[in-house]
Enzyme design. Structure first.
Site, PDB file in Angstrom:
ATOM      1  N   HIS A   1      80.193 -33.337 -14.141  1.00  0.00           N
ATOM      2  CA  HIS A   1      80.496 -34.773 -14.090  1.00  0.00           C
ATOM      3  C   HIS A   1      79.392 -35.626 -14.711  1.00  0.00           C
ATOM      4  O   HIS A   1      79.294 -36.807 -14.414  1.00  0.00           O
ATOM      5  CB  HIS A   1      80.690 -35.229 -12.638  1.00  0.00           C
ATOM      6  CG  HIS A   1      82.064 -34.995 -12.112  1.00  0.00           C
ATOM      7  ND1 HIS A   1      82.589 -33.751 -11.907  1.00  0.00           N
ATOM      8  CD2 HIS A   1      83.051 -35.858 -11.751  1.00  0.00           C
ATOM      9  CE1 HIS A   1      83.821 -33.854 -11.433  1.00  0.00           C
ATOM     10  NE2 HIS A   1      84.121 -35.121 -11.336  1.00  0.00           N
TER      11      HIS A   1
ATOM     12  N   GLU B   1      95.719 -35.166 -17.484  1.00  0.00           N
ATOM     13  CA  GLU B   1      95.067 -35.838 -18.613  1.00  0.00           C
ATOM     14  C   GLU B   1      95.722 -35.527 -19.951  1.00  0.00           C
ATOM     15  O   GLU B   1      95.972 -36.423 -20.752  1.00  0.00           O
ATOM     16  CB  GLU B   1      93.576 -35.485 -18.675  1.00  0.00           C
ATOM     17  CG  GLU B   1      92.712 -36.231 -17.671  1.00  0.00           C
ATOM     18  CD  GLU B   1      92.719 -35.614 -16.284  1.00  0.00           C
ATOM     19  OE1 GLU B   1      93.310 -34.532 -16.106  1.00  0.00           O
ATOM     20  OE2 GLU B   1      92.120 -36.216 -15.370  1.00  0.00           O
TER      21      GLU B   1
END
Lengths: 327, 331
Positions: A129, A60
């Protein structure tokens, strides 16, 4: 007007903007061959090829930086994070590179980039998450932050975000991808920085964005039917820049306000909204503004605990009855 | 794959080129001395990282580039800006935070920009600009041009995830990038051998099947030749290169830091100064009868005058207007 899912509305926006501007490309994990972790990029690889639909390693920080670097020399990247939870690894590139390049270069280097992907909680995905990071990004000058609630807004706002010359953090609702709604045909643009009244009302303004709109809509219906309270729903759509005028205009009419968001309460989006209203519309208020937020805890896995951690219809109704002095 | 480059012999026909390199190194040296002075006088604020000792790296490598190539640097980038031809006036004015600075006084020492010269900034988070330079290389490939993107960073950055993430993608996607590591042996006060599990930075390239070369960074011509090879590889083969350029900074990490102390000895610094790239090049020119001491003095007077002009310009330049505070947050 055709009905589309939120997912397909985003897909159409990407497709149309890539057709319109050869500098627009999509990059991220699983966006190409796999067709997108949430299928937002379905079919784009077949149409635009590997040059413009770029599968990345799980890296990322790296690919967010590659996107910013490409934007520095004039491309218009759309960087997909599989979820915004993973974007934390790229915070340095979003905050230290993208958000301040224009400023620290004395206006020489604009960064026309979109960071997009799902944010917020889905179902039982656990603590790492299930986070809504709107306020993190909205805190940073130089970033714009968008969080659409409906398919029409998703399409129109993504097209605007891609055309914007600034870095835009575009938070999609993971639970919204399958939701359906009418989307105007042809060129459909929704400007950034403009809130939308999703339901007109006279007794209270309920401010929300993204997934909480559906919670608020249910609450408003119940408030009308069972409590004779006419709630106005103001969907922020863009968190930064915040549509102050729309907030003031609505509160001037209703004199009461409840702010709903999925994120944590401390330094949340609602805190900013409350600040704006108390400064700009103090004399219009007939009650303190209340907030309904996610619980101030890491998201638990257990189904019942998770439900208790999210803003619910009942919590919104309670808050509205409180500011209207019915409870 | 690795190994110190050999010293190339001087070619009389290239005297103008050698003289240009010498002048640039001397300009940077005098400029940095003046910057240090201005910092001590409180005219330059914040952090100020001088390039003294490392001049051959920026000068030799940038001379191998074309005007349309992209350059990204760390926060020790005054020398690179000057070597790229950013006006010394604009660089000094930026250090003084003036509106005439190359970043309009909003960037400062660590954030020099001049887009007209493909000079895409000094960046002040260690390693973070390595993916940015990779992005510029990605854009070159995307557009199908034959430009090159070069990235300068210190040896301490190679232990950083951004370095590995970027090099992996550059090799995977065959991007025209040059990752030039300026190995000055110390990340602030931490010696390379105290921070890195392996000593040879060039060996890191093996992980990505990337070509690498170790270069004597005190020899401007060696730096130039190695960069030319990397540029050629990027332009024609569309492949990235890792250059490990071994250099040494003669000053402290920043103006706030001591030149020597707990982390390195005075003797070591003095020993390294004997490898100073400026007299190094001059002596070779003199030995080959290409330049005299008198010519060197004249050149020095020329760069001193340029630096004096730059500091005068910077001092006389206006501060940014207050309305600039909110300008350029958004486009």
């Amino acid at each position: 007007m055709p009905t589309l899912t939120y997912r397909d509305a985003l897909n159409h926006a990407l497709r149309e903007e890539m057709e319109r501007d050869p500098n627009v490309f999509l990059m991220g994990e699983e966006v190409g061959v796999y067709q997108g972790a949430y299928k937002v990029s379905r079919g784009l690889l077949e149409t635009f090829g590997e040059r413009r639909v770029v599968d990345t390693p799980i890296t990322e920080l790296g690919f967010a930086g590659v996107g910013v670097g490409a934007a520095m020399v004039g491309l218009r990247p759309v960087v997909e994070f599989m979820t915004f939870n993973f974007a934390l690894l790229a915070m340095d590139q979003i905050v230290n590179s993208a958000a301040k390049m224009l400023y620290m270069s004395g206006g020489q280097v604009p960064i026309p980039i979109v960071f997009r992907g799902p944010g917020g909680a889905a179902l039982q995905l656990g603590a790492q998450h299930s986070q809504a990071f709107e306020s993190w990004f909205a805190h940073v000058p130089g970033l714009k932050v968008v969080a659409p609630a409906t398919p029409a807004d998703a399409k129109g706002l993504l097209k605007s975000a891609i055309r914007d010359d600034n870095p835009v953090v575009f938070l999609e609702g993971e639970m919204l991808y399958n939701t359906k709604g009418e989307v105007p045909e042809g060129e459909h643009i929704v400007p950034l920085g403009k809130a939308d009244i999703k339901r007109a009302g006279s007794d209270v303004t309920i401010v929300c964005h993204s997934k909480t709109l559906s919670v608020v809509e249910k609450a408003a219906a119940e408030l009308a039917e069972q409590h004779q309270i006419s709630a106005e729903i103001l969907d922020l759509r863009t968190i930064r820049p915040l549509d102050r005028d729309a907030l003031v205009e609505s509160v001037a009419k209703t004199n009461r306000c409840v702010v709903v968001e999925e994120g944590w309460p401390f330094c949340g989006v609602g805190a900013q909204v409350v600040d704006e209203i108390q400064r700009e519309a103090f004399d219009h208020l007939d009650a303190p503004i209340l907030r309904v937020t996610g619980a101030d805890v890491p998201m638990p896995y257990n189904k019942h605990l998770e439900r208790a951690a999210k803003p619910t219809v009942n919590l919104v109704i309670e808050a509205v009855r409180s500011v209207t002095y019915q409870s | 794959m690795t190994g110190l480059s050999t010293t190339p012999s001087l070619d009389r026909a290239r005297l103008g080129f050698y003289r240009g390199l010498l002048r640039q190194m001397m300009l940077i040296r005098r400029f940095e001395e003046k910057a240090g002075e201005a910092y001590a006088l409180g005219k330059i604020g914040g952090f100020c990282h001088l390039y003294i000792g490392q001049e051959a790296v920026a000068v030799g490598s940038i001379a191998a580039l074309r005007d349309d190539d992209y350059i990204m640097c760390s926060y020790r980038e005054h020398g690179h800006a000057l070597a790229r031809g950013v006006a010394s006036r604009a660089v000094m004015a930026e250090l003084l935070g003036k509106s005439t600075g190359c970043s309009a006084g909003k960037g400062g020492s660590m954030h020099l920009f001049d887009v007209s010269r493909g000079f895409l900034g000094g960046h002040a988070i260690v390693g973070a600009h390595i993916p940015l330079a990779t992005g510029a290389a990605f854009a070159i490939k995307y557009r199908g041009t034959d430009q090159v993107s070069i990235c300068y960073y210190g040896e301490a950055a190679v232990n950083n995830g951004a370095f590995h993430e970027a090099l992996n993608m550059a090799a995977l996607w065959k991007l025209p990038a040059i990752y030039l590591c300026e190995n000055n042996r110390y990340g602030m006060g931490t010696a390379l051998e105290r921070a890195s599990a392996i000593y040879d930075i060039a060996e890191r390239a093996c992980s990505y099947d990337m070509h690498a070369e170790t270069v004597d960074g005190m020899d401007v011509l060696a730096v130039h030749e190695a960069t030319e090879r990397a540029v050629q590889r990027a332009r024609s083969e569309k492949l990235p290169t890792l250059l490990e350029v071994r250099t040494y900074r003669f000053m402290g990490h920043s103006m706030s830091d001591p030149i020597h102390g707990h982390y390195r000895t005075r003797e070591e610094v003095e020993e390294q100064k004997r490898l100073d790239p400026i007299p190094g090049l001059f002596h070779r020119l003199e030995t080959d009868g290409l330049m005299s001491q008198h010519e060197l003095s004249a050149l020095d007077a020329e760069v001193v005058a340029e630096v004096e002009d730059a500091i005068s310009f910077a001092e006389e330049s206006p501060e940014p207007m207050e309305d600039q505070l909110y300008q350029d947050v958004y486009q």
